[in-house]
Design a protein around this motif. Sequence first.
Motif, mmCIF file in Angstrom:
data_model
loop_
_atom_site.group_PDB
_atom_site.id
_atom_site.type_symbol
_atom_site.label_atom_id
_atom_site.label_comp_id
_atom_site.label_asym_id
_atom_site.label_seq_id
_atom_site.Cartn_x
_atom_site.Cartn_y
_atom_site.Cartn_z
ATOM 1 N N ARG A 1 5.601 6.719 -3.292
ATOM 2 C CA ARG A 1 4.337 7.449 -3.189
ATOM 3 C C ARG A 1 3.324 6.668 -2.353
ATOM 4 O O ARG A 1 2.535 7.252 -1.608
ATOM 5 C CB ARG A 1 3.774 7.730 -4.585
ATOM 6 N N GLY A 2 3.383 5.332 -2.470
ATOM 7 C CA GLY A 2 2.519 4.503 -1.640
ATOM 8 C C GLY A 2 2.873 4.574 -0.168
ATOM 9 O O GLY A 2 2.026 4.343 0.697
ATOM 10 N N LEU A 3 4.136 4.917 0.115
ATOM 11 C CA LEU A 3 4.584 5.106 1.504
ATOM 12 C C LEU A 3 4.448 6.555 1.949
ATOM 13 O O LEU A 3 5.009 6.945 2.971
ATOM 14 C CB LEU A 3 6.048 4.649 1.630
ATOM 15 N N GLN A 4 3.730 7.350 1.174
ATOM 16 C CA GLN A 4 3.402 8.747 1.501
ATOM 17 C C GLN A 4 4.608 9.675 1.490
ATOM 18 O O GLN A 4 4.653 10.678 2.215
ATOM 19 C CB GLN A 4 2.697 8.827 2.866
ATOM 20 N N ARG B 1 8.099 -1.628 -1.327
ATOM 21 C CA ARG B 1 7.182 -1.117 -0.291
ATOM 22 C C ARG B 1 7.355 -1.874 1.008
ATOM 23 O O ARG B 1 7.145 -1.330 2.098
ATOM 24 C CB ARG B 1 5.738 -1.202 -0.773
ATOM 25 N N ARG C 1 6.553 4.586 -7.483
ATOM 26 C CA ARG C 1 5.232 4.150 -7.020
ATOM 27 C C ARG C 1 5.286 3.644 -5.586
ATOM 28 O O ARG C 1 4.378 3.904 -4.783
ATOM 29 C CB ARG C 1 4.685 3.067 -7.951
ATOM 30 N N ALA C 2 6.364 2.914 -5.248
ATOM 31 C CA ALA C 2 6.504 2.426 -3.882
ATOM 32 C C ALA C 2 6.626 3.578 -2.894
ATOM 33 O O ALA C 2 5.987 3.575 -1.830
ATOM 34 C CB ALA C 2 7.730 1.509 -3.782
ATOM 35 N N GLU D 1 7.773 -2.962 -7.268
ATOM 36 C CA GLU D 1 7.070 -2.057 -6.353
ATOM 37 C C GLU D 1 6.702 -2.740 -5.043
ATOM 38 O O GLU D 1 6.921 -2.190 -3.952
ATOM 39 C CB GLU D 1 5.806 -1.526 -7.032
ATOM 40 N N ALA D 2 6.155 -3.947 -5.119
ATOM 41 C CA ALA D 2 5.714 -4.637 -3.904
ATOM 42 C C ALA D 2 6.887 -4.923 -2.979
ATOM 43 O O ALA D 2 6.797 -4.746 -1.747
ATOM 44 C CB ALA D 2 5.009 -5.936 -4.282
ATOM 45 N N ARG E 1 6.256 14.211 -3.163
ATOM 46 C CA ARG E 1 6.840 14.175 -4.509
ATOM 47 C C ARG E 1 8.108 15.019 -4.620
ATOM 48 O O ARG E 1 9.027 14.671 -5.365
ATOM 49 C CB ARG E 1 5.806 14.661 -5.536
#
Length: 383
Positions: A226-229, A194, A223-224, A190-191, A232
């Motif tokens: 969604r973390g970047l907006q 992102r 997750r990455a 994920e990290a 969905r």
Amino acid sequence: MFHPLRVAEIERLTDDAVAVTFQVPPALHKTFRHVPGQHIALRRTVDGREIRRTYSICAPASDEPTLRVGIRLVEDGEFSTYALKELAVGDTVDVMAPAGRFVLEPRPGHFVGIVGGSGITPVLSIVTTLLTRRPDARFCLIRSDRTAASTMFLEEVADLKDRFPDRFQLVTVLSREDQQSGLPSGRLDEARLRELLPALLPVDSVDGWYLCGPFGLVQAAERALRGLQVPRNRIHEEIFHISEPAPAESALAGADTALAGAASTAATGTLSAAAGGSTTLLGGPPALRTPVHSTVTATLDGRAGSWPVVDGESLLESVLRNRADAPYACKGGVCGTCRAFLVSGEIRMDRNYALEDEEVASGYVLACQSHPVTEEVELDFDR
């Protein structure tokens, strides 16, 4: 419904993977036309026991379909071992019509695939069909493999780079081997995603993200994003091979690669049919609410029947004891073949890697993962 198809070609892709092409007679062309990204279920019988496995179609969509699938050897996999070591040109295999919702109908836009290992298989069909049919479409493929020698469909992907140099972008990451050029080796977690994705792409303007591969990679990529907006509804997922057990169940013995169309989350819990066919997630420990005696009523191909549910078995197993034609392939909550509409009653669904949130909210369940909570449950496989 299964159709016996002759094996027309077997091509060795890597030491542990092959591409199998089936001959589709003209009378079955309509049956086996597929949307890019769909899969087929294969069936064989050993000592009176039926084995089914699901594999993605890697060939581009066509009116005269080429039915080609990629199969990677899985440890103790009953079908994959047979495919790599015994299956031969001229043999006949029972094949189900294409299914699945991990698809992209060719349209204008900018699309991205993040794949791991054999997750390239459906995305190869998607990107080839898209770029061939739509000159106003672009595709970026980010693929992760262990080593160069283990990478499936190297020649096909190289051909895409040659054919569409301005519209196809390829990013390759090897987790266990250094590359002379390109990104450093290592896993796509994920990290890392992102950080990597905004450097490669205008994330906000991508029209669709297609994630396919092992569970860990797909979940990390989601997750990455969604973390970047990323909304969905722009993220589409397909899980290949679930290694960990579902809640309250043991790991599937001898499981081969299993697929799913457009999986969303691994949602589990207790579901009830409500007014208008919507489905509601209920609270409370699901196992404590399971009744001792339950009956399932199922409609399949226009015929309905009611049967008792044996304690501990899934609703699919209950139906199969009485209707051998009930649809299924993986029995692991990933392929979506056993999708059914919950007409009435409550069920506990152990896991879900195949249905979108919107499908669950509309009343659909996976029969292979569903257990009755109320004494009466009704499913409709025809909706």
